[in-house]
Design a protein around this motif. Structure first.
Motif, PDB file in Angstrom:
ATOM      1  N   GLU A  88       0.854  -1.192   0.000  1.00 56.52           N
ATOM      2  CA  GLU A  88       0.000   0.000   0.000  1.00 56.52           C
ATOM      3  C   GLU A  88       0.882   1.231   0.000  1.00 56.52           C
ATOM      4  OE1 GLU A  88      -1.993   3.392   1.399  1.00 56.52           O
ATOM      5  OE2 GLU A  88      -0.713   2.311   2.786  1.00 56.52           O
ATOM      6  N   SER A  89       0.522   2.188  -0.860  1.00 53.04           N
ATOM      7  CA  SER A  89       1.287   3.421  -0.915  1.00 53.04           C
ATOM      8  C   SER A  89       0.407   4.537  -1.456  1.00 53.04           C
ATOM      9  CB  SER A  89       2.509   3.242  -1.819  1.00 53.04           C
ATOM     10  OG  SER A  89       3.206   4.453  -1.939  1.00 53.04           O
ATOM     11  N   THR A  93      -3.442   0.431  -3.415  1.00 51.21           N
ATOM     12  CA  THR A  93      -3.034  -0.858  -2.865  1.00 51.21           C
ATOM     13  C   THR A  93      -2.942  -1.885  -3.985  1.00 51.21           C
ATOM     14  OG1 THR A  93      -4.190  -0.339  -0.806  1.00 51.21           O
ATOM     15  CG2 THR A  93      -3.576  -2.634  -1.151  1.00 51.21           C
ATOM     16  N   LYS A 115      -8.297   4.377  -3.289  1.00 51.74           N
ATOM     17  CA  LYS A 115      -9.334   5.105  -2.564  1.00 51.74           C
ATOM     18  C   LYS A 115      -9.680   6.388  -3.297  1.00 51.74           C
ATOM     19  CE  LYS A 115      -7.180   8.150   0.805  1.00 51.74           C
ATOM     20  NZ  LYS A 115      -8.048   9.241   0.490  1.00 51.74           N
ATOM     21  N   GLU A 121      -8.519   7.687   5.096  1.00 48.96           N
ATOM     22  CA  GLU A 121      -7.436   6.707   4.917  1.00 48.96           C
ATOM     23  C   GLU A 121      -7.699   5.514   5.835  1.00 48.96           C
ATOM     24  OE1 GLU A 121      -3.981   5.541   2.989  1.00 48.96           O
ATOM     25  OE2 GLU A 121      -4.843   7.522   2.766  1.00 48.96           O
ATOM     26  N   PRO A 123      -6.382   1.806   5.487  1.00 49.68           N
ATOM     27  CA  PRO A 123      -5.606   0.845   4.692  1.00 49.68           C
ATOM     28  C   PRO A 123      -6.220  -0.554   4.622  1.00 49.68           C
ATOM     29  CG  PRO A 123      -4.150   2.126   6.080  1.00 49.68           C
ATOM     30  CD  PRO A 123      -5.557   2.469   6.489  1.00 49.68           C
ATOM     31  N   ASP A 127      -6.631  -3.105   1.405  1.00 45.35           N
ATOM     32  CA  ASP A 127      -6.050  -4.449   1.433  1.00 45.35           C
ATOM     33  C   ASP A 127      -7.093  -5.497   1.062  1.00 45.35           C
ATOM     34  OD1 ASP A 127      -3.847  -3.078   2.431  1.00 45.35           O
ATOM     35  OD2 ASP A 127      -4.040  -3.897   4.474  1.00 45.35           O
TER      36      ASP A 127
END
Length: 162
Positions: A88-89, A93, A115, A121, A123, A127
């Motif tokens: 994730e960055s 993801t 997103k 945010e 994560p 995922d």
């Protein structure tokens, strides 16, 4: 499910990564072959009373409609592991799903999630979406391989429903 003394019974584990057990039916108290069965397990030698569920198969040693004993059919129990790697960055993801010890040719698939700019945010959500998409694509690839294998086995183009 019906069984008789001498039949082989195979039960999958109720947990992911658990052991598949097999044994031999040593006692079947009902004349119609219905459960429960007393089974001697090959891994421990112990005998237990078994009420089989949907995770259990019986490998009969008697041909249907015959009074003669035949060689037992060999049941197969396999474990294929799927590894999911998630990166994730910056709100994006990527997940890679790979069958690590299954079919002869390594199977892998990738899924992505991004997103919306206005969303918070979280994560874990990215995922889950990326991993789900990777697994869905992996399933499609596995079915495509199976379709090719069926076609090769029957000598003409075959179709596996998806």
């Amino acid at each position: 499910m019906k069984a008789a003394v001498g039949d082989r019974i195979v039960t999958a584990s109720g947990v992911v990564g658990g052991v598949v057990r097999d044994g031999v039916v040593t006692e079947c108290p009902h004349d119609d072959g219905s459960p429960p069965y007393r089974v001697r397990w090959s891994d421990t030698g112990e005998e237990t009373l078994v009420y089989p569920g949907s995770d259990t198969i019986v490998d009969a040693q008697v041909e249907a409609g015959s009074d003669e004993w035949s060689e037992p059919r060999q049941a197969r129990a396999l474990t294929w592991d799927v590894r999911i790697t998630v990166v994730e960055s910056g709100g994006s993801t990527t997940a890679e799903a790979t069958v690590t010890n299954g079919p002869p040719d390594a199977l892998r698939a990738v899924g992505h999630a991004r997103k919306s700019p206005g969303d918070p945010e979280v994560p874990l959500i990215g995922d889950e979406i990326a991993a789900g998409r990777a697994l869905r694509r992996l399933a499609d690839r596995l079915l495509a391989v199976a379709e090719q294998d069926v076609s090769a086995a029957v000598g003409h183009r075959a179709h596996v429903h998806r």
